[in-house]
Write an enzyme that holds these catalytic residues in place. Structure first.
Site, PDB file in Angstrom:
ATOM      1  N   HIS A   1      49.492  20.844  10.501  1.00  0.00           N
ATOM      2  CA  HIS A   1      49.386  19.460  10.053  1.00  0.00           C
ATOM      3  C   HIS A   1      49.631  19.312   8.559  1.00  0.00           C
ATOM      4  O   HIS A   1      49.653  20.286   7.800  1.00  0.00           O
ATOM      5  CB  HIS A   1      48.011  18.890  10.417  1.00  0.00           C
TER       6      HIS A   1
ATOM      7  N   CYS B   1      43.079  25.782  11.616  1.00  0.00           N
ATOM      8  CA  CYS B   1      44.394  25.140  11.711  1.00  0.00           C
ATOM      9  C   CYS B   1      45.227  25.485  10.482  1.00  0.00           C
ATOM     10  O   CYS B   1      44.723  26.037   9.506  1.00  0.00           O
ATOM     11  CB  CYS B   1      44.233  23.633  11.845  1.00  0.00           C
TER      12      CYS B   1
END
Length: 423
Positions: free
Chosen positions: A326, A345
């Site tokens: 992201h 992440c």
């Protein structure tokens, strides 16, 4: 070096005499013309081997560490095998000297430690033997230090601080073992990975977008903390969400958000994070007892927008760890030396370039369409026409065609040697 012939000497005399005359004429015609004339002389194809005599050559050494070869390839396996052979010979000769970390060495200083530094850099191939041994930290040493720093994932500033000293003083036999460990990892991924694929290398905190065996994009990344590690995985990117909602994982709710709410009851509201129960009904934050022993069993969802934890983009791929790639509103984190700050992440610098590459074959989604959608701040889910393989890997050492050997800290202590662990 071959002996110069009479014709060579005559040509050089003519070149130099012509150069002097041109420069003199240019000076009388104005500074701008003079500078142009001098630059033309420097760029002349007949200028001989002037570069060999200029200290400025060493300033290009950082660029020599760059390569279009992807880390995971049969070529890299061969390069690492060759590096292992070289390091075996180096270890057999006694390795390299320990450089005393007593002073902050940099360009312009003259210290006895610089002589040892020269020996160390020569042993690893960062400094050419022709630079000789002296106490002077000149531009040749500066270039060699920058090259060394670049291939160890350190800021190439030419200044020897604590991180550079630590990397310098890992012994040659430990580096040899690191290469051997990573050769096994490389061989385990020696099969066909795809015509196009994305590879995240965790120790380097770096992403490669590879097409037809060549790296077309490299991105700086933020990966998981030591206590919240980014997992090793293979999957396929099937979806990009622009202006995503962010749903907080349970671990972040418990470890981060609840403690923040205890300190600042307005935290959720200020960050556009809303609470929902299992029926999809919104719950007001002020109705929750934030001092309770357990965190509330609610969904914490952040609205799209500039302050969203994923900012403009979420890149999805199926995996059992619930991780994804992201964007981030905190772009300054990419400038940090230690980029191991996420909860597992992977944050991607310049993610819109990666979006464009991933969506290249998806009709209607060129760069202009991507930018317009992001600007609208409306949530948009885009399915890729052709899913792109993605690999989260762990390589702390590799090599390239020109013999440059790269090393990184063993951030998750998987190499089995304490000396290589993140410090």
């Amino acid at each position: 070096m071959t002996k110069a012939t009479g014709l060579d000497k005559l040509s050089r005399r003519r070149l130099m005499s012509g150069a002097v005359a041109m420069a003199a004429a240019a000076v009388t015609s104005g500074p701008a013309l003079a500078q142009t004339m001098i630059q033309d002389i420097i760029n002349s194809p007949r200028r001989g081997a002037w570069d060999d005599q200029f200290d400025a050559k060493s300033s290009r050494s950082v660029a020599e560490t760059a390569t279009r070869h992807p880390i995971v390839s049969t070529d890299t396996i061969a390069f690492v095998e060759r590096a292992i052979f070289d390091y075996q010979n180096l270890v057999a000769r006694g390795g390299w000297p320990f450089v005393p970390a007593t002073k902050k060495l940099k360009m312009g200083v003259s210290e006895p430690e610089v002589r040892i530094l020269r020996q160390r850099l020569m042993a690893s191939g960062d400094l050419d033997q022709s630079a000789g041994l002296s106490n002077a930290f000149d531009s040749y040493v500066d270039g060699a230090v920058k090259k060394f720093q670049a291939r160890h994932g350190l800021p190439p500033d030419g200044v020897l601080g604590s991180y550079s000293y630590q990397a310098l003083n890992v012994s040659a036999d430990v580096r040899l073992g690191q290469l051997e460990t990573n050769l096994v990892r490389l061989r385990s991924m020696s099969g066909f990975l795809g015509d196009r694929y994305v590879m995240v290398n965790i120790p380097a905190a770096q992403i490669e977008a590879v097409e037809n065996g060549s790296v077309v994009l490299r991105h700086t990344a933020i990966v998981g903390k030591i206590d919240r590690q980014t997992p090793i995985l293979n999957s396929k990117i099937h979806e990009i969400i622009l202006n995503p909602y962010w749903t907080s994982p349970r671990s972040i709710i418990e470890k981060d958000i609840v403690p923040l709410m205890r300190k600042d009851p307005t935290y959720l509201t200020r960050n556009n994070i809303r609470l929902f129960d299992n029926k999809g009904e919104e719950v007001a934050p002020e109705t929750i007892d934030w001092n309770a022993e357990k965190a509330p069993a609610l969904m914490f969802r952040q609205d799209p927008g500039k302050g969203n934890a994923m900012s403009s983009t979420k890149i999805n791929f199926h995996n059992p760890h619930a991780v994804y790639m992201h964007d981030t509103p905190q772009q300054g984190v990419f400038n940090k030396l230690m980029r191991f700050e996420s909860s597992g992440c992977v944050r991607v610098q310049n993610v819109r370039d990666l979006n464009t590459w991933l969506l290249r074959d998806t009709p209607g989604w060129n760069r202009q369409a991507i930018e317009a959608t992001i600007a609208s701040r409306e949530n948009k889910v885009i399915e890729l026409s052709t899913p792109v393989p993605v690999y989260f890997t762990y390589f702390s050492a590799w090599a390239s065609e020109d013999g440059v050997v790269q090393f990184r800290d063993d951030v998750y202590q998987r190499d089995g040697v304490e000396e290589l662990a993140l410090r």
